[in-house]
Design an enzyme around this catalytic site. Sequence first.
Site, PDB file in Angstrom:
ATOM      1  N   CYS A 276      35.298  46.072  45.287  1.00 35.68           N
ATOM      2  CA  CYS A 276      34.182  45.847  44.356  1.00 35.68           C
ATOM      3  C   CYS A 276      32.876  46.491  44.799  1.00 35.68           C
ATOM      4  CB  CYS A 276      33.965  44.342  44.182  1.00 35.68           C
ATOM      5  SG  CYS A 276      35.386  43.516  43.482  1.00 35.68           S
TER       6      CYS A 276
HETATM    7  N1  LIG Z   1      39.604  41.625  44.087  1.00 40.00           N
HETATM    8  C1  LIG Z   1      38.478  40.988  43.900  1.00 40.00           C
HETATM    9  O1  LIG Z   1      38.009  40.278  44.788  1.00 40.00           O
HETATM   10  C2  LIG Z   1      37.712  41.087  42.589  1.00 40.00           C
HETATM   11  C3  LIG Z   1      36.642  40.199  42.374  1.00 40.00           C
HETATM   12  C4  LIG Z   1      35.949  40.269  41.189  1.00 40.00           C
HETATM   13  C5  LIG Z   1      36.298  41.220  40.231  1.00 40.00           C
HETATM   14  N2  LIG Z   1      37.322  42.082  40.461  1.00 40.00           N
HETATM   15  C6  LIG Z   1      37.673  43.046  39.405  1.00 40.00           C
HETATM   16  O2  LIG Z   1      38.861  42.565  38.775  1.00 40.00           O
HETATM   17  C7  LIG Z   1      39.662  43.677  38.349  1.00 40.00           C
HETATM   18  C8  LIG Z   1      41.054  43.566  38.960  1.00 40.00           C
HETATM   19  O3  LIG Z   1      40.938  43.652  40.366  1.00 40.00           O
HETATM   20  P1  LIG Z   1      42.085  43.170  41.356  1.00 40.00           P
HETATM   21  O4  LIG Z   1      41.478  43.140  42.707  1.00 40.00           O
HETATM   22  O5  LIG Z   1      42.761  41.961  40.837  1.00 40.00           O
HETATM   23  O6  LIG Z   1      43.080  44.413  41.253  1.00 40.00           O
HETATM   24  P2  LIG Z   1      44.603  44.480  41.790  1.00 40.00           P
HETATM   25  O7  LIG Z   1      44.876  45.906  42.033  1.00 40.00           O
HETATM   26  O8  LIG Z   1      44.801  43.461  42.872  1.00 40.00           O
HETATM   27  O9  LIG Z   1      45.456  43.965  40.563  1.00 40.00           O
HETATM   28  C9  LIG Z   1      45.559  44.650  39.375  1.00 40.00           C
HETATM   29  C10 LIG Z   1      46.962  44.493  38.855  1.00 40.00           C
HETATM   30  O10 LIG Z   1      47.032  45.149  37.598  1.00 40.00           O
HETATM   31  C11 LIG Z   1      48.258  45.821  37.518  1.00 40.00           C
HETATM   32  N3  LIG Z   1      48.116  46.847  36.504  1.00 40.00           N
HETATM   33  C12 LIG Z   1      47.623  48.098  36.592  1.00 40.00           C
HETATM   34  N4  LIG Z   1      47.636  48.700  35.407  1.00 40.00           N
HETATM   35  C13 LIG Z   1      48.142  47.817  34.537  1.00 40.00           C
HETATM   36  C14 LIG Z   1      48.417  47.862  33.151  1.00 40.00           C
HETATM   37  N5  LIG Z   1      48.141  48.960  32.436  1.00 40.00           N
HETATM   38  N6  LIG Z   1      48.964  46.782  32.587  1.00 40.00           N
HETATM   39  C15 LIG Z   1      49.246  45.687  33.330  1.00 40.00           C
HETATM   40  N7  LIG Z   1      49.019  45.588  34.625  1.00 40.00           N
HETATM   41  C16 LIG Z   1      48.465  46.643  35.230  1.00 40.00           C
HETATM   42  C17 LIG Z   1      48.533  46.316  38.921  1.00 40.00           C
HETATM   43  O11 LIG Z   1      49.919  46.544  39.129  1.00 40.00           O
HETATM   44  C18 LIG Z   1      48.024  45.119  39.737  1.00 40.00           C
HETATM   45  O12 LIG Z   1      49.049  44.170  39.984  1.00 40.00           O
HETATM   46  C19 LIG Z   1      38.881  44.928  38.755  1.00 40.00           C
HETATM   47  O13 LIG Z   1      38.066  45.311  37.686  1.00 40.00           O
HETATM   48  C20 LIG Z   1      38.012  44.423  39.890  1.00 40.00           C
HETATM   49  O14 LIG Z   1      36.861  45.214  40.033  1.00 40.00           O
HETATM   50  C21 LIG Z   1      38.047  42.019  41.627  1.00 40.00           C
END
Ligand SMILES: NC(=O)c1ccc[n+]([C@@H]2O[C@H](COP(=O)([O-])OP(=O)(O)OC[C@H]3O[C@@H](n4cnc5c(N)ncnc54)[C@H](O)[C@@H]3O)[C@@H](O)[C@H]2O)c1
Length: 442
Positions: A276
Amino acid sequence: MNTNKVDGLIRKVEKKKALVGVIGMGYVGLPLVLRFCEEGFQILGFDVDSKKVAKLKRGKSYLKSIPSSRISQFVRSGRLNITDDFSHLSQPDCILICVPTPLTEKMEPDLQYIQKTTEAIRDHLRKGQLIVLESTSYPGTTEELILPQLESTGLKIGRDFFLAYSPEREDPGNKRFGTHQIPKVVSGVTLSCQKSAISLYRQIIQKVVPVSSPRVAELTKLLENIYRSVNIALVNELKMLADRMGIDIWEVIEAASTKPFGFSPFYPGPGMGGHCIPIDPFYLSWKAREYDFTTKFIQLAGEINVSIPYYVVSKILDALNERKKSIKGAKILILGVAYKKDVDDARESPALAIMDLLQKKGAIVLYHDPYIPSLPPFRKYLFKLKSSPLTERLLHRMDAAVVVTDHSQIDYGWVVKHAPLVIDTRNVTKDLKRWERKIVKA
Ligand SMILES: NC(=O)c1ccc[n+]([C@@H]2O[C@H](COP(=O)([O-])OP(=O)(O)OC[C@H]3O[C@@H](n4cnc5c(N)ncnc54)[C@H](O)[C@@H]3O)[C@@H](O)[C@H]2O)c1
């Protein structure tokens, strides 16, 4: 406002009879799914990664922060179903989008995941569905990117379907604040969109904070992360100055923190990491260009934070030089490659930049991280390394150990005792004055 559809949806949500779909079973999507399950909702999780789907369907977690038992109980009871078949997208009443929003090579927003997800939802959109984007993105994403696609089906926003934005504030590894305790900012494209999204989040979150538009909610999330990025850059810059002045920045921060108002402590480190803070601010600088606006603070903070691994490496070089050793051929152990303590996520971790720089200078680099047994391929780096078991013998063999991530389970007193030299980027050696000669803060 079409009261029939929205009231019907809200009634269903309040009775916990709504089927909730979550797209993206990652660090954000998975805890959200479990929260809904805990409150008695039926859940359908979607992910494109079929290996992840198969594992979760067997009730197995792939994240250290989530024990398998939390997943398996809901899989067994049939409350949680997970699929990679997106034709089921017409089934859920509410769909939450938690897919990645990384940067491209040119440091521009990579919206392919949101785009693909939107297309899949569009192809199965039906009347009465609520769609909420949770992924972090620039102001305008919900209304400029998602809304036109969904409206191209002929269904009308606020009447036939509902669209909202509610940013995720998940903090993996944070034991003080679970998902339900972190207030949730919620917006909607129309009033009925906002109303339905609020009713949904009220079921699982203690405090919901309504805001007037998706753009406000989108910028709120970015402000939170930019605030951190800028303040981390500030202390990192001051750390380098304090070092030159022979002042311990950690002692300064501790003293300043005693001020009961107007000061929030931020701590220096080896550079910035995670999915992030190093990424999200650039979503705003990119969008700002459309408005002929340069976001100078974001740019400057980015530059400083990116330069910190170089500073750490220069401190390693100096420390070896002091001991009449050269970096070429030196054996360096990196302690912790996760981007922060007690998590199993090394995405954008400054450890990777440090390891890469050290290798390029001819050092032999090993690492130990209890959370990351081997290093997968990263956006910019490919290391074929496995975590080395942390033993006295290993520490004796090294020329230096570099504390990059301050995982709680490592006994740093023991490390300093057995390593010939310790470079400390996290102040874990604060109370080890006895071994001062062996310790270099970086
Ligand atoms: N990780 C954090 O601490 C955090 C905190 C706040 C916000 N965010 C935001 O949340 C969002 C997700 O982050 P994350 O850390 O969970 O990512 P991540 O990579 O852990 O998880 C994303 C998931 O989405 C899947 N994916 C990818 N393309 C896809 C599609 N077209 N259809 C369905 N599934 C799909 C991936 O296989 C993966 O399992 C991002 O925008 C991130 O910036 C993350």
